[in-house]
Design an enzyme around this catalytic site. Structure first.
Site, PDB file in Angstrom:
ATOM      1  N   CYS A 127      -3.160  12.482 -20.948  1.00 28.06           N
ATOM      2  CA  CYS A 127      -2.444  11.103 -22.272  1.00 28.06           C
ATOM      3  C   CYS A 127      -2.408  10.083 -22.352  1.00 28.06           C
ATOM      4  O   CYS A 127      -2.334   8.867 -21.878  1.00 28.06           O
ATOM      5  CB  CYS A 127      -1.170  11.340 -22.812  1.00 28.06           C
ATOM      6  SG  CYS A 127       0.283  11.830 -22.240  1.00 28.06           S
ATOM      7  N   GLN A 181       0.883  -1.264  -0.044  1.00 26.35           N
ATOM      8  CA  GLN A 181       0.662   0.150  -0.052  1.00 26.35           C
ATOM      9  C   GLN A 181       1.412   1.253   0.255  1.00 26.35           C
ATOM     10  O   GLN A 181       0.142   2.738   0.004  1.00 26.35           O
ATOM     11  CB  GLN A 181      -0.718   0.314   1.052  1.00 26.35           C
ATOM     12  CG  GLN A 181      -2.270  -1.333   1.534  1.00 26.35           C
ATOM     13  CD  GLN A 181      -2.921  -0.808   2.674  1.00 26.35           C
ATOM     14  OE1 GLN A 181      -3.410  -0.335   2.631  1.00 26.35           O
ATOM     15  NE2 GLN A 181      -1.990  -1.973   3.808  1.00 26.35           N
ATOM     16  N   HIS A 223      -1.070   0.869  -4.404  1.00 26.82           N
ATOM     17  CA  HIS A 223      -1.768   3.063  -4.504  1.00 26.82           C
ATOM     18  C   HIS A 223      -1.026   4.006  -4.985  1.00 26.82           C
ATOM     19  O   HIS A 223      -0.992   5.345  -4.877  1.00 26.82           O
ATOM     20  CB  HIS A 223      -1.668   3.142  -2.637  1.00 26.82           C
ATOM     21  CG  HIS A 223      -2.802   2.525  -1.839  1.00 26.82           C
ATOM     22  ND1 HIS A 223      -2.799   2.319  -0.667  1.00 26.82           N
ATOM     23  CD2 HIS A 223      -3.774   2.032  -2.403  1.00 26.82           C
ATOM     24  CE1 HIS A 223      -3.647   0.988  -0.406  1.00 26.82           C
ATOM     25  NE2 HIS A 223      -5.062   1.262  -1.239  1.00 26.82           N
TER      26      HIS A 223
END
Ligand code: BV8
Ligand code: ZN
Length: 227
Positions: free
Chosen positions: A119, A90, A108
């Site tokens: 883009c 995480q 994460h």
């Protein structure tokens, strides 16, 4: 049961002994910044400069920290384990990869990566974003931290779900079990018939769900677990 496939989940506690502040401890990273202030897309719209500076500060701080014994032990396990192994972190710091872990997923996101909202490019990024630099691919001044904020979909969830559904052992290290979907992984692992182990400084929200739990600093518990 023969042990073949391992999934390891880490949270801020694995980097604490490297000097990276955790989120919800007394030295809470969120100190001075409420979660809603910085880690949500709405915050980025409302106060782009604050959010960019918050992540610029954390990205810059990475230069001053180093992997600890827990990161190194996990990297050693990655190098030596002949079965399947996936380290799901995480954390958005780069300490697992600097210690040598390869089979690693940043669910994460990563401080050292930017994301272009024009883009979709996700270039490695180690300098500040608050000056609104142009995207290296499309030139638009549209870069944000490549971080999964609250309300956003974590990365590589299909890969993570597949690995947990096939694992024999699930180990959770240094996480409070406060944030989903990561906090729900132990339930997935149990449903898959895996044995589950928690290594954490204190009992977490998920402790009752684990077959076994050891409490103490990761820098001590993880090398002992890997040995
Ligand atoms: C999503 C950004 C849906 C990066 C982060 C109500 C109920 C349930 C869920 C929700 C709800 N309302 C909203 C939700 C969902 C929400 C959520 O879970 N909220 C919580 C707060 C209730 N989750 C989301 O929004 C996620 N996305 O659900 O998307 C969706 C579906 C489809 C399509 C689109 C969207 C996104 C979650 C990711 C958010 N981003 N961070 C950054 O800024 O860093 S979360 C943030 O918390 C960090 O990433 C961190 O990793 C994570 C978890 O924290 P921990 O790592 O556990 O750290 P913490 O400080 O809490 O704990 C540290 C632990 O270590 C402690 O237990 C301590 O004892 C221990 N420790 C300390 N020192 C040591 C140690 N252990 C060992 N050794 C030591 N030395
Ligand atoms: Zn671009």
């Amino acid at each position: 049961m023969t042990l073949r496939n391992i999934v390891i989940l880490t949270g801020a506690g694995v980097s604490a002994e490297s000097g990276v502040p955790t989120f919800r401890g007394p030295d809470g990273l969120w100190e001075g910044h409420r979660v809603e202030d910085v880690a949500t897309p709405e915050a980025f719209v409302r106060d782009r400069v604050l959010v960019q500076r918050f992540y610029d500060a954390r990205r810059a701080a990475l230069a001053g920290v180093a992997p600890n014994a827990a990161h190194r032990a996990l990297a050693q396990l990655d190098a030596e384990w002949r079965g399947e192994l996936l380290l799901v972190t995480q954390n958005v710091d780069d300490l697992h990869e600097r210690a040598g872990s390869r089979r690693l997923v940043h669910m994460h996101g990563e401080l050292n990566r930017a994301l272009c909202t024009a883009c979709g490019a996700a270039p490695e990024w180690r300098i500040a974003l608050s000056g609104n630099p142009p995207c290296p691919r499309c030139d638009a001044p549209a870069l944000r931290p490549d971080i999964v904020w609250f309300g956003e979909m974590p990365y590589q969830m299909d890969l993570i779900d597949a690995a947990i559904s096939a694992c024999d052992l699930f180990v959770s290290i240094g996480t409070s079990g406060a944030v989903y979907p990561a906090a729900g992984f132990v339930g997935l692992a149990r449903a898959a018939g895996a044995r589950t182990l928690e290594l954490n400084l204190d009992p977490s929200a998920g402790t009752p769900l684990f077959d076994a739990a050891r409490h103490g600093p990761a820098g001590t518990l993880v090398p002992a677990f890997v040995a």
